[in-house]
Design a protein around this motif. Sequence first.
Motif, PDB file in Angstrom:
ATOM      1  N   SER A  90      -5.152  15.238 -12.931  1.00 37.64           N
ATOM      2  CA  SER A  90      -6.423  14.507 -12.905  1.00 37.64           C
ATOM      3  C   SER A  90      -6.235  13.013 -13.125  1.00 37.64           C
ATOM      4  O   SER A  90      -7.121  12.226 -12.812  1.00 37.64           O
ATOM      5  CB  SER A  90      -7.364  15.067 -13.975  1.00 37.64           C
ATOM      6  N   LEU A  91      -5.077  12.606 -13.666  1.00 39.82           N
ATOM      7  CA  LEU A  91      -4.828  11.179 -13.883  1.00 39.82           C
ATOM      8  C   LEU A  91      -4.963  10.398 -12.585  1.00 39.82           C
ATOM      9  O   LEU A  91      -5.375   9.235 -12.593  1.00 39.82           O
ATOM     10  CB  LEU A  91      -3.427  10.981 -14.477  1.00 39.82           C
ATOM     11  N   ILE A  92      -4.626  11.012 -11.470  1.00 38.53           N
ATOM     12  CA  ILE A  92      -4.739  10.342 -10.178  1.00 38.53           C
ATOM     13  C   ILE A  92      -6.171   9.858  -9.959  1.00 38.53           C
ATOM     14  O   ILE A  92      -6.408   8.732  -9.518  1.00 38.53           O
ATOM     15  CB  ILE A  92      -4.321  11.298  -9.041  1.00 38.53           C
ATOM     16  N   VAL A  98      -5.540  12.444   0.094  1.00 32.83           N
ATOM     17  CA  VAL A  98      -6.285  11.200   0.302  1.00 32.83           C
ATOM     18  C   VAL A  98      -6.558  10.512  -1.031  1.00 32.83           C
ATOM     19  O   VAL A  98      -6.419   9.291  -1.157  1.00 32.83           O
ATOM     20  CB  VAL A  98      -7.610  11.482   1.046  1.00 32.83           C
ATOM     21  N   GLU A  99      -6.925  11.281  -2.058  1.00 34.89           N
ATOM     22  CA  GLU A  99      -7.141  10.711  -3.386  1.00 34.89           C
ATOM     23  C   GLU A  99      -5.875  10.066  -3.917  1.00 34.89           C
ATOM     24  O   GLU A  99      -5.917   8.997  -4.536  1.00 34.89           O
ATOM     25  CB  GLU A  99      -7.621  11.797  -4.354  1.00 34.89           C
ATOM     26  N   ILE A 130      -2.932   5.124  -5.438  1.00 35.98           N
ATOM     27  CA  ILE A 130      -1.654   4.403  -5.469  1.00 35.98           C
ATOM     28  C   ILE A 130      -1.743   3.042  -4.789  1.00 35.98           C
ATOM     29  O   ILE A 130      -1.043   2.097  -5.154  1.00 35.98           O
ATOM     30  CB  ILE A 130      -0.553   5.269  -4.803  1.00 35.98           C
ATOM     31  N   ARG A 131      -2.620   2.917  -3.827  1.00 37.78           N
ATOM     32  CA  ARG A 131      -2.670   1.702  -3.016  1.00 37.78           C
ATOM     33  C   ARG A 131      -2.811   0.410  -3.818  1.00 37.78           C
ATOM     34  O   ARG A 131      -2.222  -0.614  -3.452  1.00 37.78           O
ATOM     35  CB  ARG A 131      -3.811   1.834  -1.993  1.00 37.78           C
ATOM     36  N   PRO A 132      -3.542   0.368  -4.938  1.00 39.15           N
ATOM     37  CA  PRO A 132      -3.669  -0.909  -5.684  1.00 39.15           C
ATOM     38  C   PRO A 132      -2.397  -1.351  -6.404  1.00 39.15           C
ATOM     39  O   PRO A 132      -2.337  -2.490  -6.879  1.00 39.15           O
ATOM     40  CB  PRO A 132      -4.789  -0.593  -6.699  1.00 39.15           C
ATOM     41  N   SER A 134       4.388   2.416   1.324  1.00 38.70           N
ATOM     42  CA  SER A 134       3.451   1.361   1.724  1.00 38.70           C
ATOM     43  C   SER A 134       3.321   0.258   0.685  1.00 38.70           C
ATOM     44  O   SER A 134       2.773  -0.808   0.980  1.00 38.70           O
ATOM     45  CB  SER A 134       2.073   1.978   1.993  1.00 38.70           C
ATOM     46  N   LEU A 135       3.795   0.501  -0.529  1.00 36.88           N
ATOM     47  CA  LEU A 135       3.737  -0.544  -1.564  1.00 36.88           C
ATOM     48  C   LEU A 135       4.666  -1.683  -1.164  1.00 36.88           C
ATOM     49  O   LEU A 135       5.862  -1.470  -0.952  1.00 36.88           O
ATOM     50  CB  LEU A 135       4.122   0.039  -2.920  1.00 36.88           C
ATOM     51  N   PRO A 136       4.188  -2.902  -1.080  1.00 31.95           N
ATOM     52  CA  PRO A 136       4.920  -3.981  -0.390  1.00 31.95           C
ATOM     53  C   PRO A 136       6.123  -4.560  -1.124  1.00 31.95           C
ATOM     54  O   PRO A 136       6.984  -5.168  -0.498  1.00 31.95           O
ATOM     55  CB  PRO A 136       3.851  -5.056  -0.195  1.00 31.95           C
TER      56      PRO A 136
END
Length: 347
Positions: free
Chosen positions: A51-53, A80-81, A86-88, A117-119
């Motif tokens: 649930s941390l996600i 998707v969640e 993770i994206r930020p 995808s993390l830059p």
Amino acid sequence: MLLDLPLELLMKIAGFAHQKDRLNLRLTCTVLNTVAVEQAFFSLSLNTNKSLIRELSTTNIARYVKYLKVVTDTEPDNEVEFAQAIRPFVFVTGISWTCLLVDNTSFLRPIAETLASLPRVKSLKLRIGDIEIPPLPFRDLVRFDAAFTGSASAAPLSCFVDSPAVLRSLSSVSLHDMPHMDELWTLLRREEIYLSKMDVDRISGYLFDYLLAYEGLEVLKLRCRGKHRETLQELEVTPRFEGVWCFEAAPENHVFRCPTLKTLRVSFMFRSISEDLMYLLGSVQPSLEQLYIDCPPLYSPRHGPPPPDKSEGAARKCMERTIAGVEMDRIKGNRRILTVHVVPPLR
């Protein structure tokens, strides 16, 4: 008072605190929150199925996290969640991914794509079970560490064979218990991807072909796991110039763990030749009959002449004095007597 100290000093103090104490510091006041928040959230551990996600999407800690530890041991509830959470984390520079699944692995691809995808990611550490890792589309990977816990029939890193561009910026690898590594060494050689640091425990002709294909390696660690310890009878380690291949006094040196070794040839560094040779003579196995020793040049010819106090004659005299000073009765084996030969270094 504590708060009268400069922020830089407070941050230094917080660096010595336990992780739990850093989290508590954040709750005291605005100043100490500013001091502790970056170190408290430098590293973040999460499971792709917990649930941390979901909770991550409601916090603003992503800007502080530099190292992400991800565990995948079951299929995620919602891919998707996970991607949205993770994206930020755009400031992450290192990722540790533990993936121990055996059954369905189709959902690993979107997880790998999300992490890649993390830059700013430069370092990737994998702990892999009995699975095949999907393509890892990282762009500027500099360091890659991997450990394998599956069966020898698996080929966990076959993803790199089809996408060598992932390894284009690579300079350091650490690979342990990884099967089927020959394809990787062949790939690195073909693509002219030359590493500066290597730590591996599986050695093959393909590895040595790769090492001989270029110059510039700075760190090389070969961990042989002592599989030949009980049978090895002759060992020769003779570098042409001083360096890490020279013998040094160390209790963990594997030379002392070969009970059937009869002939040994090693080289010494000039600056510590007496101490290292004395240590070797006092620690050899009783089975050893012939010991050949030398002291190679300090520098290669392209680096100019050696220092004035370093010459082949001076090294030979130093070794002979050390041998003469050792009570040879102490290193006699059962029915065998060790013979020591001081020989010229290889040219």
